[in-house]
Design a protein around this motif. Structure first.
Motif, PDB file in Angstrom:
ATOM      1  N   VAL A 107       0.901  -1.210  -0.012  1.00  0.00           N
ATOM      2  CA  VAL A 107      -0.015   0.141   0.077  1.00  0.00           C
ATOM      3  C   VAL A 107       0.840   1.245   0.082  1.00  0.00           C
ATOM      4  O   VAL A 107       0.679   2.389  -0.732  1.00  0.00           O
ATOM      5  N   ARG A 108       1.901   1.350   0.729  1.00  0.00           N
ATOM      6  CA  ARG A 108       2.884   2.358   0.754  1.00  0.00           C
ATOM      7  C   ARG A 108       3.595   2.656  -0.544  1.00  0.00           C
ATOM      8  O   ARG A 108       3.595   3.692  -0.883  1.00  0.00           O
ATOM      9  N   LEU A 109       3.901   1.451  -1.055  1.00  0.00           N
ATOM     10  CA  LEU A 109       4.582   1.633  -2.374  1.00  0.00           C
ATOM     11  C   LEU A 109       3.751   2.047  -3.446  1.00  0.00           C
ATOM     12  O   LEU A 109       4.181   3.066  -4.310  1.00  0.00           O
ATOM     13  N   GLY A 110       2.373   1.484  -3.364  1.00  0.00           N
ATOM     14  CA  GLY A 110       1.294   1.983  -4.500  1.00  0.00           C
ATOM     15  C   GLY A 110       1.237   3.399  -4.293  1.00  0.00           C
ATOM     16  O   GLY A 110       1.061   4.137  -5.321  1.00  0.00           O
ATOM     17  N   ILE A 111       0.800   3.902  -3.110  1.00  0.00           N
ATOM     18  CA  ILE A 111       0.468   5.431  -3.090  1.00  0.00           C
ATOM     19  C   ILE A 111       1.594   6.239  -3.382  1.00  0.00           C
ATOM     20  O   ILE A 111       1.485   7.265  -4.008  1.00  0.00           O
ATOM     21  N   THR A 112       3.085   5.704  -3.002  1.00  0.00           N
ATOM     22  CA  THR A 112       4.075   6.560  -3.449  1.00  0.00           C
ATOM     23  C   THR A 112       4.377   6.642  -4.774  1.00  0.00           C
ATOM     24  O   THR A 112       4.359   7.897  -5.580  1.00  0.00           O
ATOM     25  N   PHE A 113       4.198   5.427  -5.606  1.00  0.00           N
ATOM     26  CA  PHE A 113       4.378   5.542  -7.226  1.00  0.00           C
ATOM     27  C   PHE A 113       3.333   6.309  -7.601  1.00  0.00           C
ATOM     28  O   PHE A 113       3.491   6.924  -8.923  1.00  0.00           O
ATOM     29  N   SER A 114       2.139   6.065  -7.334  1.00  0.00           N
ATOM     30  CA  SER A 114       1.047   7.003  -7.995  1.00  0.00           C
ATOM     31  C   SER A 114       0.950   8.287  -7.756  1.00  0.00           C
ATOM     32  O   SER A 114       0.742   9.042  -8.568  1.00  0.00           O
ATOM     33  N   LEU A 115       1.722   8.865  -6.441  1.00  0.00           N
ATOM     34  CA  LEU A 115       1.987  10.179  -6.370  1.00  0.00           C
ATOM     35  C   LEU A 115       2.723  10.738  -7.600  1.00  0.00           C
ATOM     36  O   LEU A 115       2.691  11.655  -8.055  1.00  0.00           O
ATOM     37  N   GLY A 116       3.744   9.755  -7.950  1.00  0.00           N
ATOM     38  CA  GLY A 116       5.043  10.007  -8.707  1.00  0.00           C
ATOM     39  C   GLY A 116       4.315  10.372 -10.043  1.00  0.00           C
ATOM     40  O   GLY A 116       5.159  11.089 -10.888  1.00  0.00           O
ATOM     41  N   ILE A 117       3.144   9.756 -10.414  1.00  0.00           N
ATOM     42  CA  ILE A 117       2.652  10.039 -11.822  1.00  0.00           C
ATOM     43  C   ILE A 117       2.611  11.555 -12.309  1.00  0.00           C
ATOM     44  O   ILE A 117       3.107  12.004 -13.009  1.00  0.00           O
ATOM     45  N   SER A 118       1.625  12.067 -11.430  1.00  0.00           N
ATOM     46  CA  SER A 118       1.390  13.447 -11.791  1.00  0.00           C
ATOM     47  C   SER A 118       2.517  14.327 -11.383  1.00  0.00           C
ATOM     48  O   SER A 118       2.818  15.284 -12.108  1.00  0.00           O
TER      49      SER A 118
END
Length: 579
Positions: free
Chosen positions: A50-61
């Motif tokens: 979950v932590r990785l997913g939130i971090t990676f998705s924040l990186g998209i924008s």
């Protein structure tokens, strides 16, 4: 045909070369989610994903925003690397253990995502003067591309899933795993990112180039969005008139209605910005002139509603952000009403600055202000109700349920903010041992609660979040459709359970022999008779023996209406085996 294929291939190559970090982060987000679906890891591993997913998705924008900046200035790659460093820091800002993850992190994550999208809107135009039209064209094209991406992704995802279904049904092919949800994840995250980037083509140069005003956007804003806003503001003004005549304080939720009208109205004005000076579009011109003036009385009402809650209950992160948005909204109104030469860039830039202030500014950020406010509120509450004896809380003192609820709410709030040191100093040694031993230590603190409130304050819900139980050597699994009632067969025996709320009975009948297990449940509930709200427990099951059977009765929740001394149950399950 070959020429068209070559054009498509070239566009794909250009996209891959132009936006490698954005695509890698979107792919990483999808992979993390699919890995979690496929492996069903334990709680610790799931939380890490979950932590990785939130971090990676924040990186998209955020990486897309920095890519726009890099196309505007030299050495843009340095900013993109700084963006990756920010993601590493953000990952470690999130608690390393799931037990420390609370709503506080929500107030970090959601604003961070909003700020990253605001960054996309203006970062390439921070030093550009007299390019209002380019700024509007850039954001208009982003908005249109986002809408087209949603349509294309939806059609693509639905089409692929229908194709999988067709192969499965027509050819009797059994796809293993959660192929439908995994297809949705990869296409909705990585696929949508790739499609969006394809629409953006060369990036900044393409997005800010001259283009005609979209007819669909004009129709939507002129004939749907603005008329709805006019209806909305009329309703709000009638509400203002009502509370003025009745001389009453505004309801708390009116804040959200005013904010919704204000933000959507500003968004509508941004959409029709090029049309505002065209007097032929008379009512767009009129709306753009009067909109900010219509906000002035609503903002006054907004501040009254906010401070009514703050003065009663103190600041929380939610109230802090509502107040902050209200102050930002006031600044927008003052800017567009009193400043002669304005720029629409003020809207995203100022909102970004306010949001950044709320997250990181020392002492005055949302978390520091809220924690100090709730500490002061708790001290005041304990002092006013004379619950402090020799510097410690007297949990045996008689107390009304409304006060107990407030104290326990503030204990829960501060404990979730890891403010244990502040709370510990007010507790005696016995209570300190209890809170160190028990997970949900902020329930049942007071032992002499007088229930005076009506309605839901006399309602207690004992519940558990556990949804996995070991069956061991139980032979039968019985699921009740409603409450605790069930009628079925176990081998040659007839098994019946019936529940009566008014008579407070929970009866199990095997063949002709009946036994009431309600006294067992009542005795359990009485352990929490001093609780003044929901109680979360680690296990909500009862193991009993009856005739030749051992029965495990499992509840999702027990609802106790103390005023009427009645009960109801949710999610009742039985595990049965021979003794």
């Amino acid at each position: 045909m070959n020429e068209k294929i070559n054009i498509i291939i070239e566009k794909i190559k250009t996209t891959l070369i132009s936006y490698p970090l954005v695509l890698l982060l979107s792919l990483a987000t999808a992979i993390v989610i699919i890995y979690g679906i496929e492996t069903h890891p334990d709680n610790d591993a799931t939380y890490l994903l979950v932590r990785l997913g939130i971090t990676f998705s924040l990186g998209i924008s955020s990486q897309f925003a920095l890519k726009m900046l890099s196309q505007r200035i030299k050495n843009g790659i340095i900013w993109q690397l700084a963006g990756l460093l920010f993601l590493v820091v953000f990952f470690f800002v999130l608690p390393s253990e799931e037990k420390n993850f609370s709503e506080v992190q929500g107030f970090i994550i959601v604003p961070s995502f909003i700020l990253s999208h605001l960054l996309v809107a203006f970062i390439a135009f921070t030093n550009r003067k007299n390019e209002e039209h380019n700024f509007w064209q850039y954001n208009k094209n982003l908005f249109i591309n986002l809408f087209l991406t949603a349509v294309f992704t939806g059609v693509l995802t639905g089409g692929v899933q229908l194709a999988i279904l067709a192969v499965q049904e027509l050819f009797n092919f059994n796809f293993e795993g959660d192929i439908y949800i995994e297809t949705f994840v990869i296409l909705s995250i990585f696929g949508s990112s790739f499609i969006f980037l394809l629409f953006n083509e060369t990036g900044l140069e393409y997005l800010e180039k001259e283009g005609s005003y979209p007819v669909v956007l004009k129709f939507f804003t002129q004939f749907i969005l603005i008329p709805l806003l006019i209806i909305y503001v009329v309703i709000l003004y009638f509400y203002c008139l009502k509370i003025t005549i009745n001389w009453e304080l505004p309801r708390g939720w009116v804040s959200y209605l005013i904010l919704a009208y204000s933000i959507v109205g500003i968004f509508a004005l941004l959409l029709v910005h090029p049309l505002q000076k065209e007097k032929a579009k008379s009512w767009i011109f009129l709306f753009s002139k009067i909109f900010y003036f219509t906000l002035i009385p609503l903002i006054v009402l907004l501040f009254i509603a906010i401070f009514t809650r703050v003065l009663q209950y103190g600041y929380t992160e939610a109230r802090y952000f509502v107040l902050l948005i209200s102050i930002w909204l006031t600044s927008v109104v003052l800017y567009f009403v009193f400043i002669k030469k304005t720029t629409i860039k003020y809207v995203p830039i100022s909102l970004f600055v306010f949001g950044l202030f709320a997250l990181i500014f020392p002492y005055f950020n949302a978390f520091s202000v809220s924690k100090r406010s709730q500490e002061n509120q708790l001290n005041q509450l304990l002092t006013d109700n004379k619950l402090i004896v020799n510097g410690l809380i007297d949990f045996k003192a008689p107390i009304n349920d409304s006060v107990a609820i407030q104290v326990e709410d503030k204990f829960e709030y501060l404990s979730e903010r890891l403010d244990k040191e502040f709370l510990i100093k007010m507790l005696d040694s016995k209570t300190k041992k209890i809170i160190d031993k028990e997970k949900y230590w902020y329930n049942n603190l007071f032992k002499n609660v007088k229930f005076t409130a009506k309605g839901m304050d006399n309602y207690l819900r004992i519940y558990t979040k556990i949804n996995t139980y070991e069956i061991n050597n139980y032979k039968y699994y019985l699921k009740s459709e409603y409450g605790g009632n069930i009628e079925t067969s176990i081998g040659k025996d007839k098994f019946t359970s019936s529940f009566s709320s008014n008579n407070a009975s929970f009866e199990i009948k095997i063949n002709d022999e009946l036994k009431d297990f309600m006294p067992l449940i009542i005795a359990y509930c009485n352990k929490y008779k001093s609780a003044s709200k929901d109680v979360l427990v680690d296990d909500l099951s009862f193991t009993v023996t009856f005739k030749n059977y051992q029965i495990k009765i499992i509840f999702d929740s027990i609802n106790w209406y103390r005023k009427d001394n009645s009960y109801s149950f949710e999610g009742t399950t039985y595990l049965v085996k021979l003794k």
